[in-house]
Design a protein around this motif. Structure first.
Motif, PDB file in Angstrom:
ATOM      1  N   ASN A   1      16.044  41.914  15.407  1.00  0.00           N
ATOM      2  CA  ASN A   1      15.909  40.474  15.727  1.00  0.00           C
ATOM      3  C   ASN A   1      17.168  40.132  16.734  1.00  0.00           C
ATOM      4  O   ASN A   1      18.570  39.885  16.142  1.00  0.00           O
ATOM      5  N   GLY A   2      17.078  40.046  17.997  1.00  0.00           N
ATOM      6  CA  GLY A   2      18.221  39.676  18.812  1.00  0.00           C
ATOM      7  C   GLY A   2      18.804  38.184  18.315  1.00  0.00           C
ATOM      8  O   GLY A   2      19.985  37.898  18.655  1.00  0.00           O
ATOM      9  N   ARG A   3      18.198  37.467  17.834  1.00  0.00           N
ATOM     10  CA  ARG A   3      18.656  36.315  17.232  1.00  0.00           C
ATOM     11  C   ARG A   3      19.382  36.240  15.894  1.00  0.00           C
ATOM     12  O   ARG A   3      20.050  35.302  15.490  1.00  0.00           O
ATOM     13  N   GLN A   4      19.280  37.364  15.509  1.00  0.00           N
ATOM     14  CA  GLN A   4      20.259  37.764  14.142  1.00  0.00           C
ATOM     15  C   GLN A   4      19.869  36.666  13.078  1.00  0.00           C
ATOM     16  O   GLN A   4      20.579  36.111  12.561  1.00  0.00           O
TER      17      GLN A   4
ATOM     18  N   MET B   1      23.801  40.747   8.639  1.00  0.00           N
ATOM     19  CA  MET B   1      22.856  40.504   9.663  1.00  0.00           C
ATOM     20  C   MET B   1      23.610  40.431  11.113  1.00  0.00           C
ATOM     21  O   MET B   1      23.087  40.475  12.058  1.00  0.00           O
ATOM     22  N   LYS B   2      24.822  40.317  11.037  1.00  0.00           N
ATOM     23  CA  LYS B   2      25.693  40.022  12.198  1.00  0.00           C
ATOM     24  C   LYS B   2      26.229  41.249  12.682  1.00  0.00           C
ATOM     25  O   LYS B   2      27.491  41.514  12.818  1.00  0.00           O
ATOM     26  N   ASN B   3      25.203  42.490  12.863  1.00  0.00           N
ATOM     27  CA  ASN B   3      25.768  43.646  13.580  1.00  0.00           C
ATOM     28  C   ASN B   3      24.797  44.173  14.504  1.00  0.00           C
ATOM     29  O   ASN B   3      23.366  43.369  14.661  1.00  0.00           O
TER      30      ASN B   3
ATOM     31  N   ARG C   1      15.312  42.478   1.396  1.00  0.00           N
ATOM     32  CA  ARG C   1      16.433  41.766   1.223  1.00  0.00           C
ATOM     33  C   ARG C   1      17.518  41.557   2.339  1.00  0.00           C
ATOM     34  O   ARG C   1      18.157  42.888   2.114  1.00  0.00           O
ATOM     35  N   VAL C   2      17.959  40.788   3.053  1.00  0.00           N
ATOM     36  CA  VAL C   2      19.077  40.926   3.829  1.00  0.00           C
ATOM     37  C   VAL C   2      20.095  39.829   3.665  1.00  0.00           C
ATOM     38  O   VAL C   2      19.746  38.536   3.596  1.00  0.00           O
ATOM     39  N   ASP C   3      21.228  40.513   3.290  1.00  0.00           N
ATOM     40  CA  ASP C   3      22.388  39.526   2.704  1.00  0.00           C
ATOM     41  C   ASP C   3      22.888  38.842   4.189  1.00  0.00           C
ATOM     42  O   ASP C   3      23.249  39.739   4.817  1.00  0.00           O
ATOM     43  N   MET C   4      22.566  37.702   4.465  1.00  0.00           N
ATOM     44  CA  MET C   4      22.948  37.161   5.723  1.00  0.00           C
ATOM     45  C   MET C   4      24.362  37.025   5.760  1.00  0.00           C
ATOM     46  O   MET C   4      24.746  36.841   7.079  1.00  0.00           O
TER      47      MET C   4
END
Ligand SMILES: N[C@@H](CCC(=O)N[C@@H](CS)C(=O)NCC(=O)O)C(=O)O
Length: 113
Positions: free
Chosen positions: A48-51, A39-41, A32-35
């Motif tokens: 994933n370069g598109r984050q 994700m913004k790091n 699970r990724v808390d968006m």
């Protein structure tokens, strides 16, 4: 190793892929990724370069992004046809048509996503 599906939370659109993994019945793992906070790091950008989520780390360790590509990866391994149809059938064409619509025009209508 088992494939790992990185799925987004909250309100991510990855749950369809989770359902697909469940129905296929092959071993897999979820991450699970808390968006909002994870994700913004740079660490996530190295995956994933598109984050964005979802991301699949395949059983060979390759990184695969984009819902449609991950769905196609699953379809190719769905030998028992639990989530897909025989290739080159009208049912398979129709399923791809619906998936393409849901993942393009339909999704784009919901700007928060
Ligand atoms: N084209 C991508 C879109 C993925 C996407 O939009 N993911 C959303 C979650 S549902 C996301 O990560 N949004 C976070 C953001 O864009 O900041 C796909 O089909 O997988």
């Amino acid at each position: 190793m088992e494939p790992i599906l990185l799925y987004g939370f909250p309100a991510g659109s990855s749950m369809g892929l989770v359902a697909a993994f469940e129905r296929v019945g092959h071993p897999y793992r979820l991450c699970r990724v808390d968006m909002l906070s994870e994700m913004k790091n740079d660490a996530y950008a190295s995956i994933n370069g598109r984050q964005e989520t979802p991301v699949l780390i395949t059983d060979e360790g390759a990184v695969l992004t984009e819902t449609m590509a991950i769905a196609a990866w699953l379809e190719a391994r769905d030998t028992q046809r639990r989530i897909s149809f025989e290739p080159r059938t009208p049912q398979a064409d129709r399923m791809h048509q619906l998936m393409a619509f849901v993942n393009t025009g339909f999704t784009a209508a919901f700007s928060p996503l």
